[in-house]
Design a protein around this motif. Structure first.
Motif, short mmCIF file in Angstrom:
data_model
loop_
_atom_site.label_atom_id
_atom_site.label_comp_id
_atom_site.label_asym_id
_atom_site.label_seq_id
_atom_site.Cartn_x
_atom_site.Cartn_y
_atom_site.Cartn_z
N ALA A 64 16.03 -1.26 35.38
CA ALA A 64 15.47 -2.34 36.21
C ALA A 64 14.23 -2.97 35.57
N ASP A 65 13.41 -2.14 34.91
CA ASP A 65 12.21 -2.67 34.24
C ASP A 65 12.58 -3.62 33.11
N ASN A 66 13.64 -3.26 32.38
CA ASN A 66 14.22 -4.15 31.36
C ASN A 66 13.17 -4.65 30.35
N LYS A 67 12.28 -3.73 29.91
CA LYS A 67 11.21 -4.13 29.00
C LYS A 67 11.49 -3.74 27.56
N ASN A 68 11.84 -2.48 27.35
CA ASN A 68 12.04 -1.95 26.00
C ASN A 68 13.55 -1.95 25.71
N SER A 69 13.99 -2.73 24.73
CA SER A 69 15.43 -2.91 24.49
C SER A 69 16.12 -1.59 24.11
N LYS A 70 15.48 -0.78 23.25
CA LYS A 70 16.08 0.51 22.86
C LYS A 70 16.20 1.45 24.05
N LEU A 71 15.16 1.46 24.86
CA LEU A 71 15.13 2.33 26.04
C LEU A 71 16.20 1.91 27.04
N VAL A 72 16.33 0.62 27.26
CA VAL A 72 17.33 0.09 28.19
C VAL A 72 18.74 0.42 27.70
N TYR A 73 18.96 0.28 26.39
CA TYR A 73 20.28 0.58 25.82
C TYR A 73 20.64 2.05 26.01
N SER A 74 19.68 2.95 25.76
CA SER A 74 19.94 4.38 25.94
C SER A 74 20.17 4.73 27.41
N ALA A 75 19.40 4.10 28.29
CA ALA A 75 19.54 4.38 29.73
C ALA A 75 20.90 3.91 30.25
N THR A 76 21.31 2.71 29.89
CA THR A 76 22.64 2.23 30.32
C THR A 76 23.74 3.08 29.67
N GLY A 77 23.50 3.53 28.44
CA GLY A 77 24.47 4.40 27.76
C GLY A 77 24.67 5.70 28.48
N LEU A 78 23.58 6.27 29.02
CA LEU A 78 23.67 7.54 29.76
C LEU A 78 24.45 7.36 31.05
N VAL A 79 24.13 6.32 31.81
CA VAL A 79 24.83 6.06 33.07
C VAL A 79 26.32 5.79 32.80
N TYR A 80 26.61 5.02 31.74
CA TYR A 80 28.00 4.74 31.38
C TYR A 80 28.74 6.02 31.02
N LEU A 81 28.10 6.88 30.24
CA LEU A 81 28.74 8.13 29.82
C LEU A 81 29.10 8.99 31.03
N LEU A 82 28.19 9.05 32.00
CA LEU A 82 28.45 9.82 33.21
C LEU A 82 29.61 9.22 34.01
N SER A 83 29.72 7.89 34.01
CA SER A 83 30.77 7.21 34.78
C SER A 83 32.15 7.40 34.18
N GLN A 84 32.22 7.87 32.93
CA GLN A 84 33.53 8.08 32.30
C GLN A 84 34.26 9.29 32.86
N ASN A 85 33.52 10.19 33.49
CA ASN A 85 34.13 11.34 34.14
C ASN A 85 34.60 10.92 35.53
N PHE A 86 35.90 11.01 35.78
CA PHE A 86 36.46 10.56 37.06
C PHE A 86 35.78 11.23 38.25
N LYS A 87 35.39 12.51 38.10
CA LYS A 87 34.76 13.23 39.21
C LYS A 87 33.38 12.69 39.54
N ASN A 88 32.78 11.94 38.62
CA ASN A 88 31.44 11.40 38.86
C ASN A 88 31.46 10.02 39.51
N GLN A 89 32.61 9.35 39.52
CA GLN A 89 32.63 7.93 39.87
C GLN A 89 32.27 7.65 41.32
N VAL A 90 32.70 8.51 42.23
CA VAL A 90 32.33 8.33 43.65
C VAL A 90 30.87 8.74 43.89
#
Length: 348
Positions: A64-90
């Motif tokens: 949400a802060d969207n200030k540091n591009s590297k930090l934002v990329y890693s943060a979205t990468g972590l959330v995306y990685l977690l969402s790849q597990n079907f058990k995590n999606q709900v």
């Protein structure tokens, strides 16, 4: 700092709760370390990460802060990685403000953050795989507005946005809701029409259309969503685009099958069937479908689709008699039944 932590697994994930108190450089180190741990453990072992809702909210605040591009990329990468597990999606969708955070980021992300933006829309798409999430997602006007905005563009995320529509449309109850979203159906049709050099976009749009052309029963008296099929059939360019996809791409099996299934869905309504029969090009497509070599006994066999379309057209007022006078349809059907009988006997 990472050396001082000396933590592994779930204990490491709990450190995310303190993320707000770290400077950016340490936030980046911690998130990258957790990414490495999660990737090493495999996405099937990531359910523990969601036990720390506060930690993931801290990750979302980084996005949400969207200030540091590297930090934002890693943060979205972590959330995306977690969402790849079907058990995590709900459970992921139950994290407060996750949708709002990702959608706001997609809408307001600065130039140069396309990869993080793509990861955000991919995360939403993964969450749309879970049927239990459909009601919240399909009724989210902010999500629909973002999808329309992306589909209007020609960016990489367009394919993912259309894939999200497909995931939502897999539940029949959602199809009329999606069809009634202003300009969505029009954008799907125009995507097929104008992206001839981008087959991924065209095939994904056709995949969405083939689902939407099979709406649910909306009332006992109306039948299987026939009023919506009539609206779709009258939609500018849809019939032409479906015929072109069925006719001109003999080597593109997926695209051709989706076009035939869409035509089959539309032909269920007798008014559409009569209109289809009056099209010489449509009759060429249907008869050509009967000429195809029979493959495995699947619903996507073009010959089965063609036979179903002919049956639906014949149910329309006055069409059956015209078919008999046509001189080509009945012999082709007889040939089909004969060849199909031989095929079934060989299989046995």
């Amino acid at each position: 700092m990472i050396v001082k932590l000396g933590l592994k697994g779930h204990d490491l994930l709990l450190q995310l709760e303190k993320l707000d108190s770290y400077p950016d450089v340490h936030k980046l180190q911690l998130i990258n370390l957790i990414l490495a741990v999660v990737e090493a453990a495999g996405i099937e072992n990531t359910e523990a990460a969601l036990k720390s809702s506060k930690g993931l909210q801290a990750v979302l605040s980084v996005i949400a802060d969207n200030k540091n591009s590297k930090l934002v990329y890693s943060a979205t990468g972590l959330v995306y990685l977690l969402s790849q597990n079907f058990k995590n999606q709900v459970p992921l969708l139950k994290i407060p403000n996750i949708c709002t955070c990702l959608l706001t980021f997609i809408r307001t992300s600065k130039p140069g953050r396309e990869r993080a933006r793509l990861l955000a829309i991919c995360t939403l798409n993964n969450m749309a795989i879970a049927v239990d999430n459909h009601s919240e997602l399909v009724n989210n006007p902010q999500l629909m507005a973002v999808l329309l905005r992306i589909i209007r563009t020609n960016c990489v995320a367009k394919v993912v946005a259309i894939a999200l529509v497909c995931n939502l449309a897999k539940r029949k109850d959602n199809r009329i809701i999606l069809f009634e979203i202003p300009t969505l159906f029009e954008l799907l049709v125009s995507t097929m029409f104008i992206t001839r050099d981008n087959e991924k976009q065209a095939v994904m749009a056709l995949a969405a259309i083939h689902l939407l052309t099979d709406p649910p029963r909306v009332s006992p008296t109306e039948g299987m969503g026939d009023a919506y099929r009539i609206k779709m059939m009258n939609f500018p360019y849809l019939f032409d685009v479906l015929l072109e996809s069925a006719h001109k791409f003999p080597n593109e099996d997926v695209k051709r099958e989706l076009a035939y299934i869409s035509l089959q869905n539309l032909s269920v309504e007798p008014k559409n069937g009569k209109l289809m029969f009056s099209s010489k090009r449509m009759m060429w497509v249907v008869l050509d479908g009967l000429r195809q070599v029979a493959g495995a006994n699947s619903v996507n066999d073009l010959r089965i689709c063609s036979m179903s379309i002919i049956g639906n057209m014949a149910a329309a007022d006055g069409v059956a008699a015209e078919m008999i006078r046509n001189g080509e349809v009945v012999p082709r059907l007889m040939s089909f039944f004969s060849e199909r009988g031989e095929y079934v006997l060989k299989e046995r």
